[in-house]
Scaffold this motif. Structure first.
Motif, short mmCIF file in Angstrom:
data_model
loop_
_atom_site.label_atom_id
_atom_site.label_comp_id
_atom_site.label_asym_id
_atom_site.label_seq_id
_atom_site.Cartn_x
_atom_site.Cartn_y
_atom_site.Cartn_z
N UNK A 98 0.76 -1.21 0.12
CA UNK A 98 0.11 -0.05 -0.04
C UNK A 98 1.02 1.28 -0.06
N UNK A 99 0.50 2.35 -1.02
CA UNK A 99 1.54 3.25 -1.03
C UNK A 99 1.16 4.18 0.29
N UNK A 100 2.53 5.01 0.50
CA UNK A 100 2.15 6.06 1.92
C UNK A 100 1.51 7.16 1.49
N UNK A 101 0.86 7.60 2.42
CA UNK A 101 0.22 8.80 2.32
C UNK A 101 0.97 10.14 3.25
N UNK A 102 2.36 9.93 3.43
CA UNK A 102 3.20 10.62 4.30
C UNK A 102 3.54 11.88 3.36
N UNK A 103 3.12 13.09 3.86
CA UNK A 103 3.52 14.10 3.36
C UNK A 103 4.83 14.49 3.06
N UNK A 104 5.48 13.96 4.02
CA UNK A 104 7.18 14.06 4.05
C UNK A 104 7.73 13.13 3.13
N UNK A 105 7.24 12.47 2.28
CA UNK A 105 8.01 11.60 1.51
C UNK A 105 9.17 12.24 0.36
N UNK A 106 10.27 11.65 0.16
CA UNK A 106 11.20 12.09 -0.36
C UNK A 106 10.85 12.62 -1.80
N UNK A 107 11.34 13.63 -2.48
CA UNK A 107 11.02 14.22 -3.72
C UNK A 107 10.96 12.93 -4.70
N UNK A 108 11.92 11.98 -4.47
CA UNK A 108 12.06 10.90 -5.63
C UNK A 108 10.64 10.28 -5.52
N UNK A 109 10.03 10.11 -4.32
CA UNK A 109 8.63 9.19 -4.16
C UNK A 109 7.70 10.10 -4.66
N UNK A 110 7.66 11.55 -4.89
CA UNK A 110 6.50 12.13 -5.14
C UNK A 110 6.51 12.45 -6.57
N UNK A 111 7.48 11.88 -7.38
CA UNK A 111 7.60 12.01 -8.80
C UNK A 111 6.59 10.87 -9.48
N UNK A 112 5.78 11.51 -10.50
CA UNK A 112 4.63 10.50 -11.25
C UNK A 112 5.10 9.32 -11.52
N UNK A 113 4.74 8.26 -10.50
CA UNK A 113 5.03 6.92 -11.12
C UNK A 113 6.34 6.52 -10.85
N UNK A 114 6.95 7.43 -10.05
CA UNK A 114 8.56 7.12 -9.80
C UNK A 114 9.38 7.43 -11.05
N UNK A 115 8.91 7.78 -12.16
CA UNK A 115 9.73 8.06 -13.34
C UNK A 115 10.39 9.45 -13.17
N UNK A 116 11.38 9.59 -13.86
CA UNK A 116 12.18 10.80 -14.11
C UNK A 116 12.12 11.44 -15.28
N UNK A 117 12.15 12.82 -15.44
CA UNK A 117 12.48 13.44 -16.70
C UNK A 117 13.69 14.12 -16.83
N UNK A 118 14.51 13.87 -17.97
CA UNK A 118 15.75 14.52 -17.98
C UNK A 118 15.63 15.94 -18.07
N UNK A 119 16.38 16.83 -17.37
CA UNK A 119 16.29 18.42 -17.51
C UNK A 119 16.89 18.97 -18.77
N UNK A 120 17.92 18.03 -19.59
CA UNK A 120 18.55 18.56 -20.68
C UNK A 120 17.62 18.24 -21.96
N UNK A 121 16.90 17.08 -22.08
CA UNK A 121 16.20 16.82 -23.40
C UNK A 121 14.51 16.82 -22.97
N UNK A 122 14.11 16.82 -21.85
CA UNK A 122 12.67 16.75 -21.38
C UNK A 122 12.08 15.37 -21.52
#
Length: 192
Positions: A98-122
């Motif tokens: 069950x995913x956490x509802x902790x508002x203090x979760x790390x920024x990595x956990x808060x990204x959509x679906x745990x996926x990352x976007x490269x800041x250089x190419x988007x």
């Protein structure tokens, strides 16, 4: 070669034509029938192991016909998917995640679906091509100095405001300025 066009398959006993033929131990097989007798993985000349008229992948062959006992991959120092049900051991039932509802979760956990976007190419950054620096995930090909374009490594990267630089460009653009700080005649010049 028997009448009818080809040899008989060692698995399904149907005719094997040249375009779909795999040979092993003097027998012919359809490419789609050339599978491990236990786990059904596709086999080729480097992964097949034969026992009488049966074909196995090397892993299943080793489990079925290989040496058993202490020191042969069955002890505490080996990985196993065996749950012990054959020995009467009941496997542990794990609670569903069950995913956490902790508002203090790390920024990595808060990204959509745990996926990352490269800041250089988007574009999306997947685990196989991911390099993390400056608080962001980068593609290996995008992991270059923002000023000179030099390829970077974890030991040569410097970051500022979410952008990454080589140590030379970082020092030149953001380091201390003045006499004795690499801007005189005795300093190495970096021309672009």
């Amino acid at each position: 070669m028997p009448f009818g066009g080809g040899n008989k398959c060692g698995c399904c006993q149907k005719t094997v034509f040249f375009a779909e033929e795999m040979q092993c131990e003097g027998k012919s097989w359809h490419k789609s029938c050339f599978l491990c007798m236990v786990c059904k993985k596709n086999l080729d000349s480097t992964t097949v192991a034969v026992h009488v008229d049966e074909i196995y992948c090397k892993s299943c062959y080793g489990k079925k016909y290989g040496p058993k006992g202490y020191g042969f991959g069955g002890g505490a120092g080996t990985l196993s998917m065996d749950t012990g049900e054959g020995l009467g051991i009941k496997p542990e039932v794990q609670a569903p995640h069950c995913p956490t509802n902790n508002p203090n979760a790390s920024k990595f956990a808060q990204k959509a679906g745990g996926s990352d976007v490269c800041p250089r190419c988007g574009k999306m950054v997947y685990a196989a091509e991911k390099v993390v620096a400056g608080g962001n995930s980068w593609h290996k090909g995008c992991f270059r100095c923002a000023k000179c374009g030099k390829g970077l490594e974890s030991t040569t990267v410097a970051d500022r405001d979410g952008e990454i630089f080589c140590k030379g460009c970082y020092a030149k653009n953001f380091g201390p300025k003045g006499f004795g700080f690499g801007q005189g005649a005795g300093a190495l010049a970096h021309s672009q």
